[in-house]
Design a protein around this motif. Structure first.
Motif, PDB file in Angstrom:
ATOM      1  N   PHE A   6      -8.882  26.135 -22.683  1.00 21.45           N
ATOM      2  CA  PHE A   6      -7.542  26.599 -22.342  1.00 21.45           C
ATOM      3  C   PHE A   6      -6.993  27.554 -23.393  1.00 21.45           C
ATOM      4  CE2 PHE A   6      -7.634  22.482 -20.038  1.00 21.45           C
ATOM      5  CZ  PHE A   6      -7.419  22.990 -18.762  1.00 21.45           C
ATOM      6  N   ARG A 216      -3.865  27.745 -14.725  1.00 15.86           N
ATOM      7  CA  ARG A 216      -5.111  27.562 -15.481  1.00 15.86           C
ATOM      8  C   ARG A 216      -5.027  26.333 -16.376  1.00 15.86           C
ATOM      9  NH1 ARG A 216      -4.917  33.197 -15.148  1.00 15.86           N
ATOM     10  NH2 ARG A 216      -3.584  33.422 -16.964  1.00 15.86           N
ATOM     11  N   PHE A 217      -3.867  26.111 -16.997  1.00 14.68           N
ATOM     12  CA  PHE A 217      -3.678  24.950 -17.866  1.00 14.68           C
ATOM     13  C   PHE A 217      -3.871  23.654 -17.101  1.00 14.68           C
ATOM     14  CE2 PHE A 217      -2.270  22.335 -21.170  1.00 14.68           C
ATOM     15  CZ  PHE A 217      -1.166  21.584 -20.810  1.00 14.68           C
TER      16      PHE A 217
END
Length: 265
Positions: A6, A216-217
Motif C-alpha cells: 500500500f 486501493r487501501f
C-alpha cells in the motif's frame, strides 16, 4: 496482501532516509542484521565483509543503510520486507514500533514526509504526469457538478408529495457535510466539499485519501471503479452522483426525494 504494497517506492525510500539513525540505534549487535541482508542479497559481499570487520559497528550499519537508500525502489522495498521478518523483530524488538509507524500510515501525518526522489532518471517526468492526472480528475469532477446543477428538474406534484428528509443516520451526516463510507473492510469519512474540489477527501485510520487511493487501501483496486466499490449506507457513490449529486455539494437546495425513492427500491 503485504501491507507494504500500500506504500509507494518513494514513501519507502524517504522513510529510510529519515530513519537511518534510529535504525542504527536499535541494531546493538548487528551480526544477525548483517547476515539477513547478505543472505537475501541486499548488500554486496565486499561491503558485508568490510562492516563485519569494523570496530565501530554502528558506523558500519549506517554505511549499509546509506548504500541501500541509494538503490532503486524495489530494492528498498525488499529491504523493509526482510527487516520486518519475525526473527529479526525478535532479535531487535525496538524495530516493532518503527514497523507500526510505517504500516499504519501515521508517519504521513506526524512526519509530513515530502516526496522522495528515486534514482531513476524518469522521476521528474513521472511526478509531472501524476500532477497532470490529478488536475484532470479535479476538472472532470467539477464538470460533473456543473452539469448536474444545470440538469436539475423543476418541482412536480409527485416530487412535492414525496419530499421528505432522508432517514437517519444518513441525513445527519449529509447536513454536516460528511458521509460515513466503507470499501471492503475499511471504513472512513468522506468530506463532500473536498470531493467537489478534487482533493483528498476520505479520512481513514488517520490518513486522508483520494477515492481511488482509498479503494486501493481497502484491497478493492481490481474493481478500478471507486464510484461502485465505495458505499455510503449501502448506496454506492455512483448512485448518489447519478440520482442527485447535490447530496455531495449543496444540501440546502437539493430535493431529497430521488435518493429516498432509490433507496427504497
Amino acid at each position: 496482501m503485504d501491507l507494504l504494497d500500500f506504500l509507494t517506492d518513494e514513501e519507502l525510500i524517504r522513510f529510510l532516509q529519515c530513519k537511518k539513525t534510529e535504525i542504527t540505534s536499535y541494531i546493538e549487535k548487528p551480526l544477525t542484521f548483517l547476515n539477513q541482508l547478505r543472505d537475501n542479497k541486499l548488500v554486496p559481499e565486499n561491503l558485508y565483509q568490510k562492516v563485519k570487520k569494523m570496530k565501530n559497528k554502528p558506523k558500519g550499519v549506517y554505511e549499509i543503510l546509506e548504500w541501500v537508500e541509494n538503490k532503486p525502489g524495489q530494492h528498498v522495498r525488499k529491504f523493509w520486507r526482510h527487516l520486518f521478518q519475525n526473527h529479526i523483530l525478535r532479535e531487535y524488538p525496538r524495530l516493532r514500533g518503527l514497523k507500526k509507524r510505517l504500516l499504519d500510515g501515521t508517519f504521513r501525518i506526524s512526519e509530513k514526509l515530502p516526496n522522495a526522489e528515486t534514482p531513476s532518471s524518469n522521476t521528474e517526468v513521472e511526478r509531472k504526469k501524476k500532477k497532470q492526472e490529478q488536475k484532470k480528475g479535479a476538472t472532470k469532477r467539477k464538470k460533473i457538478v456543473e452539469e448536474t446543477d444545470e440538469e436539475e428538474p423543476g418541482p412536480s406534484s409527485a416530487s412535492s408529495q414525496k419530499k421528505q428528509a432522508v432517514k437517519p443516520p444518513l441525513s445527519k451526516h449529509l447536513k454536516k457535510g460528511e458521509l460515513p463510507v466503507i470499501c471492503g473492510d475499511k471504513e472512513g469519512t468522506l468530506y463532500k466539499d473536498k470531493l467537489a474540489r478534487g482533493e483528498k477527501c476520505i479520512l481513514s485510520e488517520g490518513v486522508l485519501y483520494t477515492p481511488g487511493d482509498f479503494e486501493r487501501f481497502s484491497g478493492r483496486e481490481k474493481s478500478k471503479n471507486w464510484k461502485l466499490s465505495i458505499r455510503c449506507e449501502n448506496i454506492t457513490l455512483h448512485e448518489l452522483i447519478q440520482v442527485n449529486f447535490h447530496y455531495l455539494s449543496d444540501l440546502q437546495s437539493a430535493p431529497l426525494s430521488p435518493l429516498q425513492d432509490h433507496k427504497e427500491r
